[in-house]
Scaffold this motif. Structure first.
Motif, short mmCIF file in Angstrom:
data_model
loop_
_atom_site.label_atom_id
_atom_site.label_comp_id
_atom_site.label_asym_id
_atom_site.label_seq_id
_atom_site.Cartn_x
_atom_site.Cartn_y
_atom_site.Cartn_z
N UNK A 64 82.68 79.27 125.78
CA UNK A 64 81.77 79.00 124.62
C UNK A 64 81.17 80.39 124.18
N UNK A 65 81.11 80.49 123.02
CA UNK A 65 80.47 81.66 122.22
C UNK A 65 79.31 81.37 121.74
N UNK A 66 78.23 82.58 121.51
CA UNK A 66 77.15 82.27 120.83
C UNK A 66 77.08 83.51 119.81
N UNK A 67 76.88 82.87 118.47
CA UNK A 67 76.61 84.04 117.49
C UNK A 67 75.14 84.42 117.26
N UNK A 68 74.78 85.66 117.36
CA UNK A 68 73.43 85.69 117.37
C UNK A 68 73.10 86.74 116.25
N UNK A 69 72.09 86.20 115.21
CA UNK A 69 71.86 86.78 114.12
C UNK A 69 70.53 87.52 114.24
N UNK A 70 70.30 88.87 114.05
CA UNK A 70 68.95 89.44 114.07
C UNK A 70 68.74 90.06 112.80
N UNK A 71 67.67 89.85 112.13
CA UNK A 71 67.21 90.42 110.99
C UNK A 71 65.59 90.73 110.92
N UNK A 72 65.27 91.62 110.20
CA UNK A 72 63.77 92.16 110.18
C UNK A 72 63.37 91.02 109.63
N UNK A 73 61.89 90.93 110.01
CA UNK A 73 60.77 89.90 109.61
C UNK A 73 60.80 90.26 108.17
N UNK A 74 60.17 88.97 107.15
CA UNK A 74 60.31 89.22 105.71
C UNK A 74 58.93 90.05 105.40
N UNK A 75 58.09 90.29 106.51
CA UNK A 75 56.92 91.32 106.29
C UNK A 75 57.24 92.67 106.58
N UNK A 76 58.28 92.98 107.12
CA UNK A 76 58.96 94.25 107.29
C UNK A 76 59.63 94.63 106.10
N UNK A 77 59.54 95.92 105.49
CA UNK A 77 60.46 96.54 104.54
C UNK A 77 61.51 96.75 105.29
#
Length: 87
Positions: free
Chosen positions: A1-14
């Protein structure tokens, strides 16, 4: 099994890098792009537990990936994440 993890900055962070890319796209006449947010992508290859039915196995895997993301992959002060599992 594979897990695709997507990490982004919070909308409140420039997101300076995303803003730079968006500005470059506008200068290059890509008019349809209104915003760019950059982030990180992780692909985790996971073992499936033997002897456990698939529903319980998926629930356990989701809990484990969620824990890995929260404790290791993400800075919760400035980042958020989503993930999806693939058989």
């Amino acid at each position: 099994m594979k897990a695709h993890v997507y990490v982004t900055l919070k909308r409140t962070v420039l997101d300076a890098q995303g803003q730079t890319v968006a500005d470059a796209l506008r200068r290059m006449n890509y008019r349809g792009v209104t915003d760019v947010r950059q982030g990180k992508y992780f692909l985790l290859n996971l073992e499936s537990p033997a002897g456990i039915d698939s529903t319980a196995s998926e629930a356990a895997t989701r809990a484990e990936v969620d824990r890995i993301a929260r404790e290791v992959l993400v800075n919760p002060v400035i980042e958020e994440y989503t993930f999806r599992l693939e058989a």
